[in-house]
Design an enzyme around this catalytic site. Structure first.
Site, PDB file in Angstrom:
ATOM      1  CB  SER A 105       6.960   6.279  10.937  1.00 19.87           C
ATOM      2  OG  SER A 105       7.414   5.055  10.451  1.00 19.87           O
TER       3      SER A 105
ATOM      4  CG  ASP B 297       1.841   1.538   9.468  1.00 23.17           C
ATOM      5  OD1 ASP B 297       2.353   1.847   8.382  1.00 23.17           O
ATOM      6  OD2 ASP B 297       1.093   2.300  10.116  1.00 23.17           O
TER       7      ASP B 297
ATOM      8  NE  ARG C 107       8.993   6.269   8.362  1.00 25.97           N
ATOM      9  CZ  ARG C 107       8.556   7.470   7.976  1.00 25.97           C
ATOM     10  NH1 ARG C 107       9.396   8.458   7.788  1.00 25.97           N
ATOM     11  NH2 ARG C 107       7.279   7.687   7.753  1.00 25.97           N
TER      12      ARG C 107
ATOM     13  CG  ASP D 215      -0.173  -0.198   2.534  1.00 25.42           C
ATOM     14  OD1 ASP D 215       1.066  -0.320   2.495  1.00 25.42           O
ATOM     15  OD2 ASP D 215      -0.813  -0.269   3.599  1.00 25.42           O
ATOM     16  CG  HIS D 216       3.226   2.492   3.136  1.00 21.39           C
ATOM     17  ND1 HIS D 216       2.256   1.679   3.642  1.00 21.39           N
ATOM     18  CD2 HIS D 216       3.469   3.425   4.095  1.00 21.39           C
ATOM     19  CE1 HIS D 216       1.927   2.084   4.861  1.00 21.39           C
ATOM     20  NE2 HIS D 216       2.648   3.146   5.156  1.00 21.39           N
TER      21      HIS D 216
ATOM     22  NE  ARG E 107       2.152   9.664  12.349  1.00 21.99           N
ATOM     23  CZ  ARG E 107       2.597   8.435  12.429  1.00 21.99           C
ATOM     24  NH1 ARG E 107       3.251   7.909  11.412  1.00 21.99           N
ATOM     25  NH2 ARG E 107       2.423   7.745  13.524  1.00 21.99           N
TER      26      ARG E 107
HETATM   27  C1  MIC Z   1       3.174   6.561   8.529  1.00 19.42           C
HETATM   28  O1  MIC Z   1       1.962   6.743   8.596  1.00 19.42           O
HETATM   29  O2  MIC Z   1       4.017   7.376   8.922  1.00 19.42           O
HETATM   30  C2  MIC Z   1       3.657   5.254   7.929  1.00 19.42           C
HETATM   31  C3  MIC Z   1       4.305   5.554   6.649  1.00 19.42           C
HETATM   32  O3  MIC Z   1       2.563   4.412   7.677  1.00 19.42           O
HETATM   33  C4  MIC Z   1       4.618   4.614   8.920  1.00 19.42           C
HETATM   34  C5  MIC Z   1       5.267   3.393   8.413  1.00 19.42           C
HETATM   35  C6  MIC Z   1       6.449   3.606   7.546  1.00 19.42           C
HETATM   36  O4  MIC Z   1       7.205   4.540   7.743  1.00 19.42           O
HETATM   37  O5  MIC Z   1       6.650   2.765   6.670  1.00 19.42           O
HETATM   38  C7  MIC Z   1       4.015   4.302  10.281  1.00 19.42           C
HETATM   39  O6  MIC Z   1       3.068   4.943  10.679  1.00 19.42           O
HETATM   40  O7  MIC Z   1       4.530   3.436  11.008  1.00 19.42           O
HETATM   41 FE1  SF4 Z   2      -0.647   4.734   5.018  1.00 20.54          FE
HETATM   42 FE2  SF4 Z   2       0.441   5.439   7.370  1.00 20.54          FE
HETATM   43 FE3  SF4 Z   2      -1.052   7.153   5.944  1.00 20.54          FE
HETATM   44 FE4  SF4 Z   2      -2.181   5.123   7.095  1.00 20.54          FE
HETATM   45  S1  SF4 Z   2      -1.143   6.780   8.136  1.00 20.54           S
HETATM   46  S2  SF4 Z   2      -2.590   5.823   5.009  1.00 20.54           S
HETATM   47  S3  SF4 Z   2      -0.639   3.512   6.900  1.00 20.54           S
HETATM   48  S4  SF4 Z   2       0.915   6.273   5.359  1.00 20.54           S
END
Ligand code: MIC
Ligand code: SF4
Length: 754
Positions: free
Chosen positions: A643, A160, A645, A95-96, A448
């Site tokens: 995140s 995640d 990550r 999905d990312h 976010r």
């Molecule tokens: C996000 O919402 O910041 C992400 C991208 O989903 C991250 C995961 C990532 O950095 O791959 C998260 O929330 O953990």
């Molecule tokens: Fe994707 Fe993270 Fe955004 Fe949710 S918050 S849509 S998992 S990037």
């Protein structure tokens, strides 16, 4: 279809006895959170009154979920664990990595080409090790999990931070780094500090323009981005029960933005309805058979302050729609105050784009309520002033809203439908003109809004709101438009008001989908080959990190002393960098490039102590690495917020940073640092942050007696020959100290395989 029914049956079969034993051991009624935690203690562990925010406890989560951007690293680690299959049901969701540009179909084709190597890798690893695989276009991890895998009373982890979304279906679902997922998939226990408990009582009922999103926007304003750290938030009360299951998911989802370990709600009729509507009547029946264990004991909600560390009460009948932002999700402004607040702060008030959807807000209910506003554009002879985009959370939702004519109505207001993926929410948005870095405002229903997050433009002011409010503000083209009181002028020159949104919690005709995008793994994957090309720039097999040298650390240089907010986006940026998530050396070139250097107020410009010149953070750190010199990163409060990550921890480790010293950490990032064999330290006296000077070198002392609860000493050797010695704290337990000594947790798993 219900997945893993046997697993759910066995959780429910064991639950009554486990809950009873815990209740007896504690000698008091239990919260829902405690019931779920106690019924998932690691093999044979006995319940007892664990000290909140203090005791590390081992758990046995029921399942693991991973999304493509984090799964690559999680699975590269898992491949070294020497297991033929995952120990618990696990899934991967693509999905990312899909850039939103033209529209769903074309964007998906581009992603399938661009990221073919990564998708093939994830598909073959999944096939080999018994992991369910959700193809690109199937949907966003958390929506797909809610629709298919979440179950009341269950416990899961996911790579995640928004894994917490499954709390909407009564789970304890926690976001973790890939190394944690690797442990659980390898059959090892998963450890967590026994949480503090925050109870949030929802009274009254949502009405008119307010939505579940406003509950969490309000809570974020009250608790701030670090107020939930170390806590599980449990929502209850008549207002909770009256709310849809997916609305509860929205609230839990954005609980990540207050730093909470997770959030959850007790099982109720809304969850039962959702389970039945998503083809899981059997699970609803099973849950009904243990219903009293899937919510707190009645005494708890009757007298919450006796059981929770903190209780907050919110009257939904009086709650106002909110807009949170810009640049941080906890800056909450009720819509009625936006005119003054925006003027006082000089925020641009023209809304350029409204974006709805994401893992947080793309339920059928959300979309149907937003569409009820879009419909009024034609009915009331209005014109939509801003651009408008939709990212559906899953193919099932997309297919159903298309069948029900919603996409057609959005089309009439010029909306663009992007692929069922993260897209703009994670900077995978090829927004025209973003490179000009113009000051502008967008409103979205994501969770976010850190600087640069959506489109890479530091001057984009992003505000978070409910999908309903986003739609109204996009129609009005004005951030300060209050749909409750204000009017719009239509094509006939008449002043018209928008009617409050209305919608359906669930589709009256039921959900439908042609191809949900799921690929089951091979029953026996032993012959499946997983290939990683040695010349790939997207994937790289992992080399073990070096073990600790057995001595104190001397002569470390300061890589950067970060000023203010430092999220994981500042440490390891997403957007264009997502493509290197499976290649540690390549992605390390983004290390801390977004963080602000306190000594010059600039991003990505730090002093190289070997040459005296200023350079980019990754380049300077590579110079230290080449010279065999370790370094230190210094940070402020809530370092690593955002995140899950683990790249934000693996990159400094890979490039030779030895320790990260901050005023406070966000939970997942602190664990990720420990897992990768780094030293995660906090100032014993926060004002010592001021003592760190640009040209200092550092010794970390006390490592030969590194022990739980025992502070270490940091010597600051200043350039003028003077020095300071300060005390630094850590939260390592015995096991985590072993990770540090071995050079990372994975080295321990590797050893046991060898
Ligand atoms: C996000 O919402 O910041 C992400 C991208 O989903 C991250 C995961 C990532 O950095 O791959 C998260 O929330 O953990
Ligand atoms: Fe994707 Fe993270 Fe955004 Fe949710 S918050 S849509 S998992 S990037």
């Amino acid at each position: 279809m219900a997945f893993d029914l046997d697993l759910i049956k066995s959780v429910y079969a064991a639950m009554p006895a486990k809950v009873a034993a815990a209740r007896q051991s504690l000698g008091r009624p239990l919260t829902l959170t405690e019931k779920i935690l106690f019924s998932h203690l690691w093999d044979g562990a006995q319940p007892k009154a664990f000290a909140r925010a203090q005791d590390y406890v081992d758990f046995a989560p029921d399942r693991v979920a991973m999304q493509d951007a984090t799964a690559q690293m999680a699975l590269l680690q898992f491949m070294q664990a020497g297991r033929p299959k995952v120990a618990v049901p696990s899934t991967v969701h693509c999905d990312h990595l899909i850039t939103a540009k033209t529209g769903a179909a074309e964007d998906l084709t581009v992603a399938n080409n661009e990221s073919k190597e990564v998708y093939d890798f994830l598909a073959s690893v999944s096939n080999k090790y018994g992991i369910g695989f959700w193809k690109p276009g199937a949907g966003i991890i958390h929506q797909v999990v809610l629709e298919n895998y979440a179950f009341p009373g269950g416990m899961m982890i996911g790579t995640d931070s928004h894994t917490v979304n499954a709390g909407g279906l009564g789970m304890v679902a926690i976001g973790v780094g890939g190394a944690d997922a690797c442990d659980v998939m390898a059959g090892l226990p998963w450890e967590l500090k026994w949480p503090k408990l925050i109870g949030i009582k929802l009274t009254g009922k949502l009405n008119g323009w307010t939505a579940p999103k406003d509950v969490i926007l309000k809570v974020a304003g009250l608790l701030t981005v670090k107020g939930g750290t170390g806590a599980i938030v449990e929502y209850f009360g008549e207002g909770a029960i009256a709310m849809s299951c997916t609305g509860k998911g929205t609230i839990c989802n954005m609980g990540a933005e207050i730093g909470a370990t997770t959030s959850t709600f007790g099982y109720d009729d809304s969850m039962e309805r959702y389970l039945r509507a998503t083809g899981r009547a059997e699970i609803a029946d099973l849950a009904n058979s243990v219903r009293e264990h899937l919510t707190a004991d009645a005494e708890v909600y009757a007298n919450p302050s006796a059981y929770f560390d903190e209780v907050i009460e919110i009257n939904l009948s009086e709650l106002e729609p909110h807009l949170n932002g810009p640049f941080t999700p906890d800056l909450a402004t009720p819509i009625s105050k936006m005119k003054e607040v925006a003027a006082a702060n000089g925020w641009p008030t023209k809304v350029e784009v409204g974006l709805i959807g994401s893992c947080t807000n793309s339920s059928y209910e959300d979309i149907s309520r937003a569409v009820s506003l879009a419909k009024q554009v034609a009915d009331k002879k209005l014109k939509t002033k801003a651009e408008f985009t939709i990212t559906p959370g899953s193919e099932q939702v997309r297919y159903t809203i298309q069948r029900d004519g919603f996409l057609e109505i959005f089309d009439q207001i010029g909306a663009k439908v992007f692929a069922n993926a993260c897209g703009p929410c994670i900077g995978m948005w090829d927004r025209m003109g973003a490179e000009k870095q113009e000051k502008n405002t967008i409103v979205h229903s994501f969770n976010r809004n850190f600087a640069k997050r959506a489109d890479g433009n530091p001057n984009t002011y992003a505000f978070v709101a409910s999908p309903e409010l986003v739609t109204a503000l996009a129609i009005a083209g004005d951030l300060t438009f209050n749909p409750i009181t204000d009017t719009l002028i239509n094509e006939n020159g008449e002043a018209v008001k928008l009617d409050p949104p209305t919608g359906d919690e669930l589709p009256t005709k039921g959900f439908a989908v042609e191809d949900a995008g799921y690929q089951a793994p091979a029953a026996d994957g032993s012959n499946v080959q997983v290939a990683v090309s040695p010349t790939s720039n997207r994937l790289q097999l992992l080399d073990p990190f070096a073990a600790w040298e057995g001595t104190d650390l001397h002569g470390l240089k300061l890589l950067i002393k970060v000023k203010g907010k430092c999220t994981t986006d500042h440490i390891s940026m997403a957007g264009p960098w997502l493509k290197f998530r499976g290649h540690l050396d390549n992605i390390s070139n983004n290390l801390l490039i977004g963080a602000i250097n306190v000594f010059n107020d600039k991003a990505n410009e730090v002093k190289n102590q070997l040459t005296g010149e200023y350079g980019a953070v990754p380049a300077v750190q590579r110079a230290y690495k080449a010279a065999g010199i370790g370094s230190l990163v210094v940070g402020d409060e809530n370092y690593g917020e955002g995140s899950s990550r683990e790249h934000a921890a693996m990159e400094p480790r890979h490039l030779g940073v030895r320790a990260v010293l901050v005023k406070s950490f966000a939970r997942i990032h602190e664990t990720n640092l420990k897992k990768q064999g780094m030293l995660a330290l906090t100032f014993a006296d926060k004002s010592d942050y001021e003592k760190i000077q640009e040209n200092d070198s550092f010794n970390i002392l006390g490592l030969t007696e590194f022990a739980p609860g025992k502070p270490l000493t940091l010597m600051l050797n200043h350039a003028d020959g003077s020095s300071d010695s300060i005390s630094v704290n850590h939260s390592y337990n015995d096991q985590q100290i072993e990770w540090f000594k071995a050079g990372g947790a994975l080295n321990i798993i590797r050893r046991s395989v060898a």
